[in-house]
Write an enzyme that holds these catalytic residues in place. Structure first.
Site, PDB file in Angstrom:
ATOM      1  N   HIS A   9     -24.592 -34.940   1.633  1.00 13.11           N
ATOM      2  CA  HIS A   9     -24.705 -35.887   2.743  1.00 13.11           C
ATOM      3  C   HIS A   9     -26.154 -36.349   2.929  1.00 13.11           C
ATOM      4  O   HIS A   9     -27.058 -35.526   3.037  1.00 13.11           O
ATOM      5  CB  HIS A   9     -24.207 -35.193   4.016  1.00 13.11           C
ATOM      6  CG  HIS A   9     -24.072 -36.099   5.195  1.00 13.11           C
ATOM      7  ND1 HIS A   9     -24.509 -35.746   6.446  1.00 13.11           N
ATOM      8  CD2 HIS A   9     -23.532 -37.338   5.319  1.00 13.11           C
ATOM      9  CE1 HIS A   9     -24.238 -36.722   7.290  1.00 13.11           C
ATOM     10  NE2 HIS A   9     -23.643 -37.696   6.640  1.00 13.11           N
ATOM     11  N   HIS A  36     -30.510 -44.375   8.789  1.00 10.84           N
ATOM     12  CA  HIS A  36     -29.344 -44.072   9.614  1.00 10.84           C
ATOM     13  C   HIS A  36     -29.415 -44.742  10.973  1.00 10.84           C
ATOM     14  O   HIS A  36     -28.440 -45.335  11.440  1.00 10.84           O
ATOM     15  CB  HIS A  36     -29.214 -42.556   9.782  1.00 10.84           C
ATOM     16  CG  HIS A  36     -27.975 -42.144  10.522  1.00 10.84           C
ATOM     17  ND1 HIS A  36     -27.898 -42.107  11.895  1.00 10.84           N
ATOM     18  CD2 HIS A  36     -26.763 -41.750  10.075  1.00 10.84           C
ATOM     19  CE1 HIS A  36     -26.694 -41.709  12.259  1.00 10.84           C
ATOM     20  NE2 HIS A  36     -25.978 -41.488  11.171  1.00 10.84           N
TER      21      HIS A  36
HETATM   22  O1  G3P Z   1     -20.260 -41.240   5.541  1.00  6.57           O
HETATM   23  C1  G3P Z   1     -20.002 -40.082   6.249  1.00  6.57           C
HETATM   24  C2  G3P Z   1     -20.974 -39.851   7.377  1.00  6.57           C
HETATM   25  O2  G3P Z   1     -22.275 -40.028   6.922  1.00  6.57           O
HETATM   26  C3  G3P Z   1     -20.706 -40.760   8.536  1.00  6.57           C
HETATM   27  O3  G3P Z   1     -21.490 -40.516   9.648  1.00  6.57           O
HETATM   28  O4  G3P Z   1     -23.408 -40.827  11.152  1.00  6.57           O
HETATM   29  O5  G3P Z   1     -23.569 -39.187   9.290  1.00  6.57           O
HETATM   30  O6  G3P Z   1     -23.593 -41.623   8.820  1.00  6.57           O
HETATM   31  P1  G3P Z   1     -23.089 -40.535   9.716  1.00  6.57           P
HETATM   32 MG    MG Z   2     -23.580 -41.691   6.627  1.00  2.00          MG
END
Ligand code: G3P
Ligand code: MG
Length: 244
Positions: free
Chosen positions: A10, A52
């Site tokens: 992630h 983000h």
């Molecule tokens: O793509 C999965 C996840 O990253 C979605 O939420 O806020 O971590 O970008 P976020």
């Molecule tokens: Mg994400």
């Protein structure tokens, strides 16, 4: 249907490196990951970058926002010091820099289109235009995902050949209609709101099912036992790329 990797780092390196930077991608790679998720936003000059939050403050110590800043300004900003002094000076990367790194290292990309509010269509379009010009050699497709249906529609218009996943924190009631509208092949959802029955129903409809963000091995095993195809994790130290 999920012809993609199962375990995905992630934001590049999860909690082990500053999110959405080249250092994060290197960290994921060093932990054996060949599949990453990251977030793409549009700068004021229409260049997609990795970020983000639209407004600075959390990862970049500055006032202002991504849509008000040019990519030339963004690439001089420090996106690493907030995480650890070791990463001071780690810049905001452009999407193209990260595509090049991933393609050079055979890393599969889940590109989350993360538009600043009001820039949904532009962001989807720009991300798709760039990615389609720099697809990995060998034919393995990356995957777009987004919480924004408008962004995914724009990506579909520009690059229909790049698959799309629809991000929704819970399984929507009108899932079939949304997936048809977007031509999406997968649902990306928060495991916290997902039940076994819902997971099975999504799979029974023939869609891929991806969960975010799964950080405990036991939970990961349970989700996989429900038929969840893939998930991203922040704990790339606890859950490796070959986890099952
Ligand atoms: O793509 C999965 C996840 O990253 C979605 O939420 O806020 O971590 O970008 P976020
Ligand atoms: Mg994400």
């Amino acid at each position: 249907m999920w012809p993609f990797p199962k375990i995905i780092a992630h934001r590049g390196g999860g909690t082990l490196a500053p999110e959405n930077t080249l250092a994060a991608m290197r960290c994921g790679f060093e932990h054996g990951f060949r599949a990453v998720e990251f977030d793409v936003m549009l700068a004021a000059d229409q260049v997609p970058v990795l970020m983000h939050d639209p407004v600075f403050g959390r990862t970049v110590a500055a006032g202002g926002s991504v849509p008000e800043s040019t990519s030339a300004q963004l690439v001089t900003m420090d996106a690493g010091a907030w995480f650890d002094p070791r990463y001071a000076g780690e810049p905001v990367p452009t999407f193209l820099q990260i595509i090049d790194y991933c393609n050079a290292n055979d890393i599969w990309m889940n590109v989350e289109i993360k538009p600043a509010p009001g820039f949904e269509t532009e962001t989807g379009r720009a991300a798709a235009q760039l990615l389609r010009q720099h697809l990995p050699k060998g034919g393995r497709m990356p995957l777009f995902s987004s919480f924004s249906a408008d962004a995914l529609r724009a990506a579909k218009d520009v690059a229909p050949e790049i698959p799309r996943g629809f991000l929704s924190s819970a399984v929507p009631d009108d899932l079939t209609a949304i997936m048809q509208d977007l031509g999406a092949i997968a649902l990306h959802t928060n495991y916290k709101h997902l039940t076994r029955e819902q997971a099975q129903a999504v799979k029974a409809q023939g869609f891929g099912l991806f969960c975010y963000t799964v950080n405990e091995p036991e939970l990961a095993r349970e989700l996989l036992s429900w038929g969840v195809d893939a998930f991203c994790t922040d704990r790339i130290d606890l859950i490796g790329p070959d986890f099952s």
